[in-house]
Design a protein around this motif. Structure first.
Motif, PDB file in Angstrom:
ATOM      1  N   GLU A 166      34.065  36.910  61.416  1.00  0.00           N
ATOM      2  CA  GLU A 166      35.678  36.809  62.026  1.00  0.00           C
ATOM      3  C   GLU A 166      35.502  36.079  63.194  1.00  0.00           C
ATOM      4  N   ILE A 167      34.485  36.677  64.108  1.00  0.00           N
ATOM      5  CA  ILE A 167      34.165  36.103  65.556  1.00  0.00           C
ATOM      6  C   ILE A 167      34.141  34.657  65.424  1.00  0.00           C
ATOM      7  N   GLU A 168      33.098  34.237  64.647  1.00  0.00           N
ATOM      8  CA  GLU A 168      32.807  32.829  64.680  1.00  0.00           C
ATOM      9  C   GLU A 168      33.759  32.152  63.873  1.00  0.00           C
ATOM     10  N   ALA A 169      34.657  32.595  63.055  1.00  0.00           N
ATOM     11  CA  ALA A 169      35.883  31.684  62.841  1.00  0.00           C
ATOM     12  C   ALA A 169      36.651  31.563  63.799  1.00  0.00           C
ATOM     13  N   VAL A 170      36.880  32.646  64.748  1.00  0.00           N
ATOM     14  CA  VAL A 170      37.757  32.478  65.988  1.00  0.00           C
ATOM     15  C   VAL A 170      37.167  31.293  66.745  1.00  0.00           C
ATOM     16  N   ALA A 171      35.939  31.310  66.901  1.00  0.00           N
ATOM     17  CA  ALA A 171      35.374  30.211  67.728  1.00  0.00           C
ATOM     18  C   ALA A 171      35.946  28.738  67.194  1.00  0.00           C
ATOM     19  N   HIS A 172      35.463  28.805  65.932  1.00  0.00           N
ATOM     20  CA  HIS A 172      35.745  27.567  65.342  1.00  0.00           C
ATOM     21  C   HIS A 172      37.131  27.078  65.505  1.00  0.00           C
ATOM     22  N   GLN A 173      38.204  28.087  65.026  1.00  0.00           N
ATOM     23  CA  GLN A 173      39.486  27.478  65.422  1.00  0.00           C
ATOM     24  C   GLN A 173      39.770  27.171  66.672  1.00  0.00           C
ATOM     25  N   VAL A 174      39.443  27.924  67.724  1.00  0.00           N
ATOM     26  CA  VAL A 174      39.834  27.597  69.095  1.00  0.00           C
ATOM     27  C   VAL A 174      39.035  25.936  69.370  1.00  0.00           C
ATOM     28  N   SER A 175      37.746  26.029  68.852  1.00  0.00           N
ATOM     29  CA  SER A 175      37.299  24.586  69.195  1.00  0.00           C
ATOM     30  C   SER A 175      37.714  23.551  68.693  1.00  0.00           C
ATOM     31  N   ARG A 176      38.615  23.699  67.299  1.00  0.00           N
ATOM     32  CA  ARG A 176      39.299  22.433  66.713  1.00  0.00           C
ATOM     33  C   ARG A 176      40.322  21.892  67.759  1.00  0.00           C
ATOM     34  N   ALA A 177      40.952  22.829  68.778  1.00  0.00           N
ATOM     35  CA  ALA A 177      41.751  22.185  69.612  1.00  0.00           C
ATOM     36  C   ALA A 177      41.134  21.434  70.895  1.00  0.00           C
ATOM     37  N   TYR A 178      39.849  21.409  70.895  1.00  0.00           N
ATOM     38  CA  TYR A 178      39.117  20.583  72.046  1.00  0.00           C
ATOM     39  C   TYR A 178      38.338  19.849  71.461  1.00  0.00           C
ATOM     40  N   PRO A 179      38.481  18.715  70.591  1.00  0.00           N
ATOM     41  CA  PRO A 179      37.472  17.783  70.002  1.00  0.00           C
ATOM     42  C   PRO A 179      36.576  17.085  70.797  1.00  0.00           C
ATOM     43  N   SER A 180      36.851  16.802  72.140  1.00  0.00           N
ATOM     44  CA  SER A 180      36.212  16.184  72.879  1.00  0.00           C
ATOM     45  C   SER A 180      34.971  16.758  73.601  1.00  0.00           C
ATOM     46  N   VAL A 181      34.871  18.175  73.313  1.00  0.00           N
ATOM     47  CA  VAL A 181      33.679  18.940  73.974  1.00  0.00           C
ATOM     48  C   VAL A 181      32.932  19.754  72.923  1.00  0.00           C
ATOM     49  N   THR A 182      31.656  20.067  73.247  1.00  0.00           N
ATOM     50  CA  THR A 182      30.840  20.903  72.259  1.00  0.00           C
ATOM     51  C   THR A 182      31.603  22.162  71.837  1.00  0.00           C
ATOM     52  N   PRO A 183      31.280  22.496  70.677  1.00  0.00           N
ATOM     53  CA  PRO A 183      32.247  23.495  69.968  1.00  0.00           C
ATOM     54  C   PRO A 183      31.715  24.799  70.800  1.00  0.00           C
ATOM     55  N   ILE A 184      32.397  25.902  70.605  1.00  0.00           N
ATOM     56  CA  ILE A 184      32.144  27.368  71.256  1.00  0.00           C
ATOM     57  C   ILE A 184      31.043  27.811  70.250  1.00  0.00           C
ATOM     58  N   THR A 185      29.987  28.148  71.231  1.00  0.00           N
ATOM     59  CA  THR A 185      28.802  28.783  70.334  1.00  0.00           C
ATOM     60  C   THR A 185      28.596  30.293  70.263  1.00  0.00           C
ATOM     61  N   VAL A 186      28.430  31.220  69.442  1.00  0.00           N
ATOM     62  CA  VAL A 186      28.303  32.732  69.446  1.00  0.00           C
ATOM     63  C   VAL A 186      26.769  32.961  69.186  1.00  0.00           C
ATOM     64  N   GLU A 187      26.065  33.718  70.054  1.00  0.00           N
ATOM     65  CA  GLU A 187      24.739  33.784  69.824  1.00  0.00           C
ATOM     66  C   GLU A 187      24.691  35.589  69.704  1.00  0.00           C
ATOM     67  N   THR A 188      23.811  35.964  69.056  1.00  0.00           N
ATOM     68  CA  THR A 188      23.446  37.405  68.803  1.00  0.00           C
ATOM     69  C   THR A 188      22.449  37.812  69.725  1.00  0.00           C
ATOM     70  N   ILE A 189      22.680  38.823  70.478  1.00  0.00           N
ATOM     71  CA  ILE A 189      21.781  38.985  71.693  1.00  0.00           C
ATOM     72  C   ILE A 189      20.998  40.293  71.228  1.00  0.00           C
ATOM     73  N   ASN A 190      21.736  41.200  70.856  1.00  0.00           N
ATOM     74  CA  ASN A 190      21.207  42.437  70.228  1.00  0.00           C
ATOM     75  C   ASN A 190      21.938  43.190  69.318  1.00  0.00           C
ATOM     76  N   ALA A 191      21.263  43.995  68.312  1.00  0.00           N
ATOM     77  CA  ALA A 191      22.088  44.892  67.420  1.00  0.00           C
ATOM     78  C   ALA A 191      21.512  46.251  67.002  1.00  0.00           C
ATOM     79  N   TYR A 192      22.170  47.345  66.663  1.00  0.00           N
ATOM     80  CA  TYR A 192      21.684  48.442  66.094  1.00  0.00           C
ATOM     81  C   TYR A 192      22.514  48.834  64.907  1.00  0.00           C
TER      82      TYR A 192
END
Length: 379
Positions: A273-299
């Motif tokens: 869901e978070i990655e889908a939000v990133a993709h949706q927002v990025s579509r409004a800014y086609p001239s720049v690199t899309p938003i990236t979401v990186e996992t840092i840690n999890a438990y």
């Protein structure tokens, strides 16, 4: 009344080791390893990858299966910026309470477990007793994850694993899982006098944050578990960093964020869901690199069936102080992922003492913890 004299002596020693997560815990580990070996335990040291820290696995008694495994971490949170009225790394005894960093989270439990270890040497055991002692829990359960390859080979199949985080000696049967993420929003650098000609990465981040808040509303309307004070999964942005100077349009903005999820809401579903939000927002800014979401840690979270026989046994061991689920994360999920029956039980209250200045612990709860250890010894 349970005599906690030896437990307090051990706690005094443990608090005296300033094992803040950013620093080494080896002095404490050396001392604890010597105590356990003197008590007749077989002890294995498990080093951190850089060998500046270590955990321990120790066992005494017949065989490798059955019995109880007691789990504790050695690290504590910093005291920097906090106003203490007592020395944080020296145990202060005041009537029915003792004070010092880690008394509640969670050296009180570890002291009680080590006092039990000394008593176990003099008691014929019908089942093994083991201790898993870790490092770097406070920075996202990093140490136990690094220890797991060795622990899988060592731990066997205990009848019950008790993780000793503070629960006021109630049996905790669950907590949420957590994933920490880094989001990066991109833009175009340029002179601020011409700002409308460029994509401002802070503006991209603001759009992303707005959509994440809407995602939180969706999560709040989704699956619930009323055993938690916040009964639904949550997503949280804790830090935003962007821009180089006021007269430069920002070309990058970083967001440090997390989500905490119920057992019935898998982590991968929320991350999608978070990655889908990133993709949706990025579509409004086609001239720049899309938003990236990186996992840092999890438990992982913990969610044990309250009707399981091991929970009833845990109730008996802990003298029926009640049941709960805790809002904070623990190492319990890692043991549960090994197929081991796992609960969280420990002295102290995280809300009133955890991570706070003048952290303290009631001797009454420490006695209750020692009484649980006595019950383990004769079980």
């Amino acid at each position: 009344m349970t005599d906690i004299t030896r437990t307090l002596e051990i706690l005094d020693k443990l608090v005296g080791f300033p094992t803040v997560s950013r620093d080494s815990n080896l002095d404490l580990i050396d001392w604890v390893q010597n105590l356990l070996q003197t008590a007749g335990f077989d002890v294995t040291r498990i080093w951190s990858p850089d060998r500046t820290k270590a955990g321990l696995f120790a066992r005494i008694g017949p065989g490798v299966d059955g019995g109880v495994c007691l789990s504790a971490h050695t690290d504590v949170v910093p005291v920097d910026g906090q106003v203490w009225t007592r020395p944080p790394f020296q145990l202060t005894d005041e009537g029915d309470r003792v004070y010092g960093r880690g008394t509640t989270d969670m050296k009180g439990f570890l002291a009680s477990a080590l006092a039990l270890a000394e008593r176990a040497r003099k008691t014929p055991l019908s089942a093994p007793l083991s201790l898993s002692i870790s490092y770097d829990e406070e920075i996202g359960c990093v140490g136990i994850r690094q220890m797991m390859p060795d622990l899988k080979q060592l731990i066997g199949k205990p009848r019950l694993v008790i993780v000793g985080e503070p629960t006021s000696m109630q049996v905790a049967t669950g907590h949420k899982g957590k994933t920490a993420l880094k989001g990066t929003c991109h833009g175009q650098a340029g002179h601020s006098a011409l700002a409308p000609q460029f994509v401002n990465a802070v503006h991209v981040a603001a759009d992303f944050v707005h959509q994440i808040r809407q995602l939180q509303d969706q999560l709040a309307a989704g699956p619930h578990d009323d055993a938690y004070s916040i009964p639904y999964s949550t997503v949280h942005i804790g830090k935003i960093t962007g821009g180089r100077a006021l007269n430069i349009v920002p070309d990058s903005t970083q967001l440090d964020m997390e989500f905490r999820h119920l057992a019935q809401t898998p982590a991968q579903d929320i991350q999608r869901e978070i990655e889908a939000v990133a993709h949706q927002v990025s579509r409004a800014y086609p001239s720049v690199t899309p938003i990236t979401v990186e996992t840092i840690n999890a438990y992982p979270g913990l969610n044990i069936d309250p009707s399981d026989k091991c929970v009833a046994w845990a109730d008996t061991l802990a003298s029926h102080f009640g049941r709960t689920k805790v809002p904070f994360g623990t190492e319990a999920g890692f043991f549960a992922e090994l197929g081991l029956k796992t609960v969280v039980i420990g002295p102290g209250d995280m809300a009133s003492d955890g991570h706070k200045p003048d952290e303290g612990l009631s001797k009454t709860e420490l006695r209750a913890c020692d009484a649980m250890m006595d019950n383990i010894l004769v079980s």
